[in-house]
Scaffold this motif. Structure first.
Motif: not given
Length: 660
Positions: A311-312, A315, A411-412, A414-416, A419
């Motif tokens: 999950g972290t 990604p 880091q934020k 990487s979850t969108e 990118r």
């Protein structure tokens, strides 16, 4: 006894007339009176009771041979008492008696018979007990070893042969996949075979024991001994080997990929419980005994690690991330992001951190327009030689990316799905401002000069080239002076020429010959200025143009000269070549009061003749002796006095060289 005037004396042991026996003769030889028949006495309608006063008097002591039978005697009736009180002439006496209870002779005989049998049986039982006290049970096994029919000594010998070796036979104590070998004897455990056999023999009154020794069967266990201290020490040692700390999980990111190492449970050996198990099981163990253990889990369980990885971490590495400042962009590859990624455990759970400084450097490297780097204020040297001067170089503001903000944005992103990380440029202030630089009072903190052989023009060329590359070197606080970096490659293309050098103790020629004098100058600038010497090495033979023990050679790739600026302001190295000397000055803010001493030469060694067949051999006449010398240095500032430094070096003599 009591007397009956009609029938005469009556013995207590007289036979019972109701039993059909003839009357017994009177005791003590009294003549038997003639039989007198009396009418039967009518039985009273009520039972006759005897009061204590009316009870018959105790008889005279019977003969020793007499058997005493306590038979009840009936008292006279009331009519008999009246007749006795009447006329004496009638001489008629009525005697009322109550017959004694009937006693069977067969019962007495049975009692004596039982007593006799009991005595005989008891004797036989006691005899059996004594006869079997040294015997083992007829059918006996001890810990599965058949001892039937053996004497006590034979049984001990058999047990010694079959059980004895087990005391020295190593047993594996296991804990998980680990094991240690322990000999029971080394753990204080042993056999008590004498006690084992003695327990099965000896006088016993137990019927079951006596019977088992004659015809019975018994399965017994050998008695063991234990030294509690030795057993405890052995278990403590084994626990140290078998116990293991839990292994925490980890994730290492390299080359854009995450390498996951799963956590592992640890084991703790319960020493007391394991000692009990070993003590109870060693004699019958099949080669191994399991230690009593408890599992100790890692701080972070495997499930948590797996969830964090998926999950972290993953990604972040799924592809490149674009960084934008609004006017320019730079794309960071997954490998670049991974190189700035660290995973560690914090507060009992995995945590990911990004090195913002690395990310900023990567962004600017990809696209320099992403930021403008500021510079610290410093100083510079203008000119050369005696006409050189120092001036302040002002600080310069920059526009840069805040490292922490960039790390958060990446880091934020990487979850969108886009990118894309957007950051703002911020004004960055230099560490050393112009005002600070202008406050420095730059003075000569050290100066040094040495002569050189002016006739060697090739060597002089190298001296001038080397001095020019060192001159004006600025060494900021905490940074180091590195002579190899200032020289650059020692090649013809870089301006160096061949000249005389000393190689492996022999004179020869090589490119850059003579630049060791620049190394000596640089060394003394730092040494006398109080800098921290990091690397240097004196020549193998002493050249008298240098102070003994306080000089340094240089050989590219092998011997370098380095020192570190330990002050709070920059220092500047000034160096130039005159018509006869090489000179150097170290400029900076005065910090250290430096004092040096040099010992007399000692351990003098005379030169000898050496033959050489080297291709580049050059004959030498020799001459100067070798010796040892010691140099010391002390440094004192306003804040501290550093420990005295001592350096000792031994020079070889200048031998006579003969080229073969």
């Amino acid at each position: 006894m009591s007397e009956n005037p009609t029938s005469g004396p009556v013995e207590e042991n007289a036979p019972d007339p109701l039993a059909g026996e003839p009357d017994a003769p009177a005791a003590h030889g009294d003549p038997e009176p003639p039989a007198t028949e009396h009418p039967p006495i009518a039985a009273p309608e009520e039972p006759i009771s005897l009061s204590p006063e009316a009870a018959p008097a105790p008889p005279a002591s019977p003969s020793p041979d007499a058997t005493r039978l306590d038979l009840p005697i009936a008292a006279p009736s009331a009519a008999q008492e009246q007749a006795t009180a009447g006329t004496a002439a009638e001489e008629v006496q009525e005697t009322a008696t109550v017959a004694p209870k009937k006693k069977r002779r067969g019962a007495k005989t049975a009692v004596f018979t039982v007593l006799g049998v009991a005595v005989i049986a008891g004797g036989a039982y006691a005899g059996a007990a004594y006869l079997t006290q040294d015997k083992l049970p007829a059918h006996l096994s001890v810990d599965g070893i058949d001892l039937s029919g053996q004497s006590a000594e034979q049984a001990k010998a058999t047990l010694t042969e079959q059980l004895g070796p087990r005391v020295q036979k190593a047993i594996k104590l296991t804990a998980g996949e680990q094991s240690v070998a322990i000999k029971p004897a080394d753990a204080g455990l042993g056999l008590d075979l004498d006690g084992t056999i003695d327990r099965l023999t000896g006088l016993s009154w137990e019927p079951s024991v006596i019977l088992s020794r004659i015809v019975g069967t018994q399965d017994a266990q050998a008695q063991t001994t234990v030294d509690a201290d030795a057993l405890s020490a052995a278990m403590q040692k084994a626990a140290t080997s078998l116990s293991s700390e839990p292994v925490e999980g980890s994730i290492v990111v390299a080359q854009g990929k995450a390498d996951y190492n799963a956590p592992q449970d640890g084991l703790t050996v319960d020493e007391a419980a394991t000692a009990t198990s070993f003590k109870e099981q060693w004699l019958h163990a099949d080669g191994s005994i399991a230690a009593t253990t408890a599992t100790q889990g890692p701080v972070v369980a495997a499930d948590t690690w797996n969830g964090f990885l998926d999950g972290t971490v993953q990604p972040l590495l799924d592809g490149p991330i674009t960084v934008s400042n609004g006017t320019a962009e730079a794309q960071l590859p997954a490998a670049t992001i991974g190189a700035a990624t660290t995973v560690k455990v914090a507060d009992g759970k995995p945590a990911l951190s990004l090195d913002g400084e690395k990310l900023v450097a990567s962004v600017v490297k990809v696209n320099p327009k992403m930021a403008s780097e500021g510079t610290d204020a410093t100083v510079k040297m203008t000119g050369s030689g005696a006409s050189a001067s120092l001036s302040v170089v002002p600080a310069k503001e920059g526009k840069g990316i805040d490292p922490a903000a960039l790390a958060t944005a990446v880091q934020k992103a990487s979850t969108e799905s886009t990118r894309k990380a957007t950051v703002e440029l911020k004004i960055t202030q230099p560490t050393i401002s112009t005002k600070t630089a202008e406050s420095w009072k730059m003075v000569k903190v050290a100066e040094f000069a040495t002569p050189y052989p002016t006739y060697d023009t090739q060597r002089t060329k190298n001296l001038r080239l080397g001095a020019s590359r060192v001159n004006g070197t600025v060494v900021d606080p905490g940074k180091e002076f590195n002579l190899a970096d200032r020289f650059g490659p020692i090649t013809l293309a870089n301006g160096y020429v061949a000249s005389g050098v000393v190689e492996n103790g022999n004179a020869t020629t090589a490119l850059g010959g003579g630049i060791s004098q620049i190394s000596t100058m640089s060394y003394n600038a730092g040494f006398l200025g109080g800098m921290d010497i990091l690397e240097h090495k004196p020549h193998s033979r002493w050249f008298d143009r240098y102070p003994a023990g306080r000089e340094s050679t240089f050989w590219e790739g092998q011997v370098n000269m380095r020192w570190k600026n330990n002050t709070k302001a920059p220092v500047v190295v000034q160096m130039w070549v005159t018509d006869s000397q090489v000179k150097t000055v170290l400029w900076g803010v005065k910090t250290w009061d430096v004092k040096t001493t040099t010992s007399d030469h000692f351990n003098i060694t005379s030169p000898t003749t050496v033959h050489s067949s080297a291709a580049k051999c050059q004959p030498e006449s020799g001459g100067k002796s070798g010796f040892t010398v010691t140099v010391t240095r002390t440094r004192t500032s306003a804040e501290q006095t550093l420990p005295k430094e001592t350096f000792t070096w031994t020079y070889s003599p200048w031998n006579r060289i003969v080229c073969d």
